[in-house]
Design a protein around this motif. Structure first.
Motif, PDB file in Angstrom:
ATOM      1  N   ASP A  28       0.741  -1.181  -0.019  1.00 50.68           N
ATOM      2  CA  ASP A  28       0.142   0.108  -0.007  1.00 50.68           C
ATOM      3  C   ASP A  28       0.656   1.296  -0.124  1.00 50.68           C
ATOM      4  OD1 ASP A  28      -2.477  -1.325  -0.261  1.00 50.68           O
ATOM      5  OD2 ASP A  28      -2.758  -1.463   1.940  1.00 50.68           O
ATOM      6  N   VAL A  31       2.519   1.728  -3.442  1.00 45.03           N
ATOM      7  CA  VAL A  31       1.407   2.126  -4.331  1.00 45.03           C
ATOM      8  C   VAL A  31       1.326   3.863  -4.214  1.00 45.03           C
ATOM      9  CG1 VAL A  31      -1.127   2.341  -4.902  1.00 45.03           C
ATOM     10  CG2 VAL A  31       0.102  -0.014  -4.654  1.00 45.03           C
ATOM     11  N   ALA A  46      -1.601  -0.246  -8.092  1.00 45.68           N
ATOM     12  CA  ALA A  46      -2.795  -0.033  -7.450  1.00 45.68           C
ATOM     13  C   ALA A  46      -4.044  -0.869  -7.996  1.00 45.68           C
ATOM     14  CB  ALA A  46      -3.058   1.415  -7.765  1.00 45.68           C
TER      15      ALA A  46
END
Length: 110
Positions: A28, A31, A46
C-alpha cells in the motif's frame, strides 16, 4: 499489525490470505509513493493490489456471507472503492502516460 504482528489476520484460516494482508503493509505505501510520483507502474500496481484485496476479502468472508447475508454491508464500501479504482485505471494510465510524454519532449537535448 502493531499489536498482533503477523497474527493480525489470524481470523482468516487461509495462510495465503494472511500473508497477502500482511504484505499490504509494504504494498500500500509503495502504491502511494508510485502514484504520488505520477508513475504508470503505480497505476497498474494500484489496480492489481485492489483487485487482489477485493478477491481476498470476498474469499475470506465468504463463509460468513453464506451464513448471514447482512454481512454483505461490511464489504460494500470496499467493493465500491475497488470498482472505482479498477474503473479509473485506464483513464488514469492514459493521463499519466500523456504527462510523461510531454515532460520528455520538453527536456532540452544535450
Amino acid at each position: 499489525m502493531v499489536r498482533d504482528g503477523t497474527h493480525a489476520y489470524a481470523m482468516f484460516p487461509q495462510v495465503a490470505l494472511q500473508l497477502f494482508f500482511v504484505s499490504l503493509v509494504v504494498l500500500d505505501p509503495l502504491v502511494v509513493v508510485l502514484v504520488g510520483l505520477v508513475r504508470r507502474e503505480g497505476v497498474w500496481l494500484a489496480g492489481s493490489v485492489m483487485t487482489l484485496d477485493l478477491c481476498g476479502n470476498w474469499w475470506g468472508n465468504w463463509h460468513w456471507l453464506r451464513d448471514d447475508p447482512s454481512q454483505l454491508l461490511r464489504l460494500l464500501p470496499l467493493t465500491l472503492f475497488g470498482v472505482f479504482v479498477v474503473a479509473s485505471m485506464l483513464p488514469l494510465h492514459r493521463a499519466v502516460a500523456g504527462t510523461t510524454v510531454r515532460s520528455e519532449t520538453a527536456l532540452p537535448s544535450a
